[in-house]
Design a protein around this motif. Structure first.
Motif, mmCIF file in Angstrom:
data_model
loop_
_atom_site.group_PDB
_atom_site.id
_atom_site.type_symbol
_atom_site.label_atom_id
_atom_site.label_comp_id
_atom_site.label_asym_id
_atom_site.label_seq_id
_atom_site.Cartn_x
_atom_site.Cartn_y
_atom_site.Cartn_z
ATOM 1 N N GLY A 24 1.040 -1.192 0.082
ATOM 2 C CA GLY A 24 0.094 0.022 0.233
ATOM 3 C C GLY A 24 0.923 1.437 0.167
ATOM 4 N N THR A 25 0.306 2.311 -0.378
ATOM 5 C CA THR A 25 1.333 3.490 -0.562
ATOM 6 C C THR A 25 0.358 4.886 -0.191
ATOM 7 O OG1 THR A 25 2.906 4.723 -1.795
ATOM 8 C CG2 THR A 25 0.826 3.858 -3.153
ATOM 9 N N GLY A 26 1.221 5.661 0.177
ATOM 10 C CA GLY A 26 0.364 6.954 0.362
ATOM 11 C C GLY A 26 0.388 7.665 1.765
ATOM 12 N N ASN A 27 -0.635 8.561 1.948
ATOM 13 C CA ASN A 27 -0.736 9.104 3.252
ATOM 14 C C ASN A 27 -1.230 8.568 4.340
ATOM 15 O OD1 ASN A 27 -1.217 11.147 5.174
ATOM 16 N ND2 ASN A 27 -2.590 12.303 4.000
ATOM 17 N N ARG A 28 -0.669 8.062 5.341
ATOM 18 C CA ARG A 28 -1.120 7.303 6.253
ATOM 19 C C ARG A 28 -2.151 8.042 7.390
ATOM 20 N NH1 ARG A 28 4.581 4.616 8.385
ATOM 21 N NH2 ARG A 28 4.985 3.215 6.443
ATOM 22 N N ASN A 29 -2.324 9.115 7.105
ATOM 23 C CA ASN A 29 -3.354 9.977 7.889
ATOM 24 C C ASN A 29 -4.459 10.217 6.989
ATOM 25 O OD1 ASN A 29 -2.145 9.843 10.443
ATOM 26 N ND2 ASN A 29 -0.657 11.101 9.528
ATOM 27 N N ALA A 30 -4.591 9.450 5.652
ATOM 28 C CA ALA A 30 -5.510 10.070 4.628
ATOM 29 C C ALA A 30 -6.774 10.280 5.006
ATOM 30 C CB ALA A 30 -5.304 8.968 3.377
ATOM 31 N N ASP A 31 -7.651 10.961 4.588
ATOM 32 C CA ASP A 31 -9.200 11.007 4.538
ATOM 33 C C ASP A 31 -9.565 10.220 3.684
ATOM 34 O OD1 ASP A 31 -9.147 12.915 6.606
ATOM 35 O OD2 ASP A 31 -9.240 14.867 5.008
ATOM 36 N N GLY A 53 6.285 -3.082 -6.640
ATOM 37 C CA GLY A 53 5.909 -2.999 -5.298
ATOM 38 C C GLY A 53 5.109 -1.850 -4.960
ATOM 39 N N ILE A 54 4.338 -1.196 -5.959
ATOM 40 C CA ILE A 54 3.564 -0.197 -5.546
ATOM 41 C C ILE A 54 2.111 -0.165 -6.127
ATOM 42 C CG2 ILE A 54 3.231 2.369 -5.664
ATOM 43 C CD1 ILE A 54 6.458 2.517 -6.208
ATOM 44 N N PRO A 55 1.341 -0.068 -5.570
ATOM 45 C CA PRO A 55 -0.151 -0.371 -6.255
ATOM 46 C C PRO A 55 -0.399 0.720 -7.321
ATOM 47 C CG PRO A 55 -0.348 0.424 -4.001
ATOM 48 C CD PRO A 55 0.948 0.362 -4.148
ATOM 49 N N PHE A 56 -1.276 0.398 -8.229
ATOM 50 C CA PHE A 56 -1.598 1.315 -9.246
ATOM 51 C C PHE A 56 -0.675 2.202 -10.012
ATOM 52 C CE2 PHE A 56 -5.599 -0.094 -7.380
ATOM 53 C CZ PHE A 56 -6.521 -0.107 -8.541
ATOM 54 N N VAL A 57 0.335 1.553 -10.470
ATOM 55 C CA VAL A 57 1.590 2.364 -11.157
ATOM 56 C C VAL A 57 1.395 1.703 -12.712
ATOM 57 C CG1 VAL A 57 2.869 2.780 -9.357
ATOM 58 C CG2 VAL A 57 3.024 0.499 -10.374
ATOM 59 N N GLY A 58 0.647 0.673 -13.118
ATOM 60 C CA GLY A 58 0.492 0.523 -14.550
ATOM 61 C C GLY A 58 -0.558 1.262 -15.305
ATOM 62 N N ALA A 59 -1.040 0.968 -16.217
ATOM 63 C CA ALA A 59 -2.162 1.397 -17.082
ATOM 64 C C ALA A 59 -3.452 2.035 -16.423
ATOM 65 C CB ALA A 59 -2.529 0.729 -18.429
ATOM 66 N N ALA A 60 -4.034 0.967 -15.450
ATOM 67 C CA ALA A 60 -4.926 1.595 -14.783
ATOM 68 C C ALA A 60 -4.740 2.481 -13.780
ATOM 69 C CB ALA A 60 -5.579 0.076 -14.016
ATOM 70 N N GLY A 61 -3.567 2.471 -13.268
ATOM 71 C CA GLY A 61 -3.109 3.464 -12.306
ATOM 72 C C GLY A 61 -2.886 4.992 -12.917
ATOM 73 N N SER A 69 -1.993 12.587 -1.311
ATOM 74 C CA SER A 69 -3.166 12.816 -0.049
ATOM 75 C C SER A 69 -3.814 11.720 0.383
ATOM 76 C CB SER A 69 -3.863 14.175 -0.557
ATOM 77 O OG SER A 69 -4.673 13.825 -1.332
ATOM 78 N N VAL A 70 -3.833 10.769 -0.590
ATOM 79 C CA VAL A 70 -5.031 9.660 -0.270
ATOM 80 C C VAL A 70 -3.951 8.511 -0.028
ATOM 81 C CG1 VAL A 70 -6.258 10.537 -2.053
ATOM 82 C CG2 VAL A 70 -4.826 8.740 -2.709
ATOM 83 N N TYR A 71 -4.636 7.531 0.484
ATOM 84 C CA TYR A 71 -3.627 6.110 0.776
ATOM 85 C C TYR A 71 -4.351 5.029 -0.371
ATOM 86 C CZ TYR A 71 -0.937 2.566 2.788
ATOM 87 O OH TYR A 71 -0.005 1.615 3.158
ATOM 88 N N ILE A 72 -3.625 4.277 -1.102
ATOM 89 C CA ILE A 72 -4.001 3.317 -1.938
ATOM 90 C C ILE A 72 -3.610 1.927 -1.671
ATOM 91 C CG2 ILE A 72 -4.090 2.537 -4.371
ATOM 92 C CD1 ILE A 72 -3.334 5.688 -5.154
ATOM 93 N N ALA A 73 -4.468 0.970 -1.689
ATOM 94 C CA ALA A 73 -4.359 -0.361 -1.406
ATOM 95 C C ALA A 73 -5.093 -1.137 -2.038
ATOM 96 C CB ALA A 73 -4.310 -0.654 0.375
ATOM 97 N N ASN A 74 -4.826 -2.701 -1.884
ATOM 98 C CA ASN A 74 -5.537 -3.681 -2.710
ATOM 99 C C ASN A 74 -6.066 -4.724 -1.528
ATOM 100 O OD1 ASN A 74 -5.589 -3.295 -5.489
ATOM 101 N ND2 ASN A 74 -3.319 -3.260 -5.217
ATOM 102 N N ILE A 75 -7.185 -5.338 -1.927
ATOM 103 C CA ILE A 75 -7.613 -6.529 -1.309
ATOM 104 C C ILE A 75 -6.417 -7.641 -1.100
ATOM 105 C CG2 ILE A 75 -9.270 -8.423 -1.193
ATOM 106 C CD1 ILE A 75 -10.924 -5.825 -0.852
ATOM 107 N N LEU A 76 -5.900 -7.848 -2.194
ATOM 108 C CA LEU A 76 -4.734 -8.800 -2.089
ATOM 109 C C LEU A 76 -3.418 -8.038 -2.237
ATOM 110 C CD1 LEU A 76 -5.338 -11.830 -4.454
ATOM 111 C CD2 LEU A 76 -6.176 -11.282 -2.028
ATOM 112 N N LYS A 77 -2.400 -8.540 -1.529
ATOM 113 C CA LYS A 77 -1.032 -7.721 -1.380
ATOM 114 C C LYS A 77 -0.263 -8.480 -2.299
ATOM 115 C CE LYS A 77 -1.811 -5.178 2.853
ATOM 116 N NZ LYS A 77 -3.134 -4.523 2.296
ATOM 117 N N CYS A 78 -0.600 -9.393 -2.813
ATOM 118 C CA CYS A 78 0.432 -10.196 -3.759
ATOM 119 C C CYS A 78 -0.298 -10.530 -5.068
ATOM 120 C CB CYS A 78 1.029 -11.405 -3.275
ATOM 121 S SG CYS A 78 1.894 -11.223 -1.580
#
Ligand code: URA
Length: 189
Positions: free
Chosen positions: A31-38, A54-62, A78-87
């Motif tokens: 996951g990546t981004g602001n750990r205090n994100a709204d 090792g970073i979410p949403f960095v490909g074409a969709a990102g 300013s946001v935090y971005i993660a996924n349901i799966l980490k692998c």
């Protein structure tokens, strides 16, 4: 204090073998981004580019997600971005229910640490896991629901827009509503 909790959680994820994906992935996508994100965005699972970096949403969709964030004046940092799966699931197949079950606890811990005002599910798989198992993204995207103390919504997965450009207008409207809700919630505090 909370840095230590974040580090512990990431270390735990790095050595996780709750499902076989920990062995086949290249990198953990924690996951990546602001750990205090709204605002917390939750996608489905890492793809190839994410697995490599090792970073979410960095490909074409990102890149497309970045454009919508920019369009409504929400800085990605300013946001935090993660996924349901980490692998990454092999060949980008859909996550299996048992993989989601094995991984979801880590996301829940991230939610507890971040305490976002709004959780945005990116796509059907995330919405079905976080909002309701029978969530219908085509019918319900952009609607807000309250669940577990969080305001939640879902939008199309950016990859779906790459396949079907007719969804782009709805996506922009949904992002505009997210920005409105965010501004409203911030004004209340
Ligand atoms: N799709 C996702 O759901 N997550 C990513 O991180 C990248 C693509």
């Amino acid at each position: 204090m909370s840095d230590a909790l974040w580090n512990d959680l990431e270390t735990l994820c790095r050595s996780c073998r709750n499902c076989p994906l920990g062995k086949t992935r290249t990198n953990l996508v924690f996951g990546t981004g602001n750990r205090n994100a709204d605002l917390l965005f939750v996608g489905e699972a890492p793809g190839q580019a994410e697995d490599e970096q090792g970073i979410p949403f960095v490909g074409a969709a990102g890149k497309l997600l970045d454009r919508y964030l920019f369009a409504v004046d929400i800085p990605r940092e300013s946001v935090y971005i993660a996924n349901i799966l980490k692998c990454r699931p092999p060949r980008n197949r859909d996550p299996l229910p048992e993989e989601e079950d094995a991984c979801i606890g880590y996301l829940r811990e991230q939610v507890r640490l971040i305490q976002p005002k709004i959780i945005v599910c990116l796509g059907r798989i995330s919405a079905m896991r976080l909002i309701r198992p029978d969530y219908r993204i085509t019918r319900e995207h952009g609607q807000f629901v309250r669940k577990g103390g969080y305001l939640m919504t879902a939008v199309y997965h950016p990859a779906a827009l790459l396949r079907d450009g007719s969804k782009k207008e709805d996506m922009l409207l949904d992002f505009e509503r997210i920005k409105e809700q965010l501004d409203l919630l911030r004004a209340q505090h």
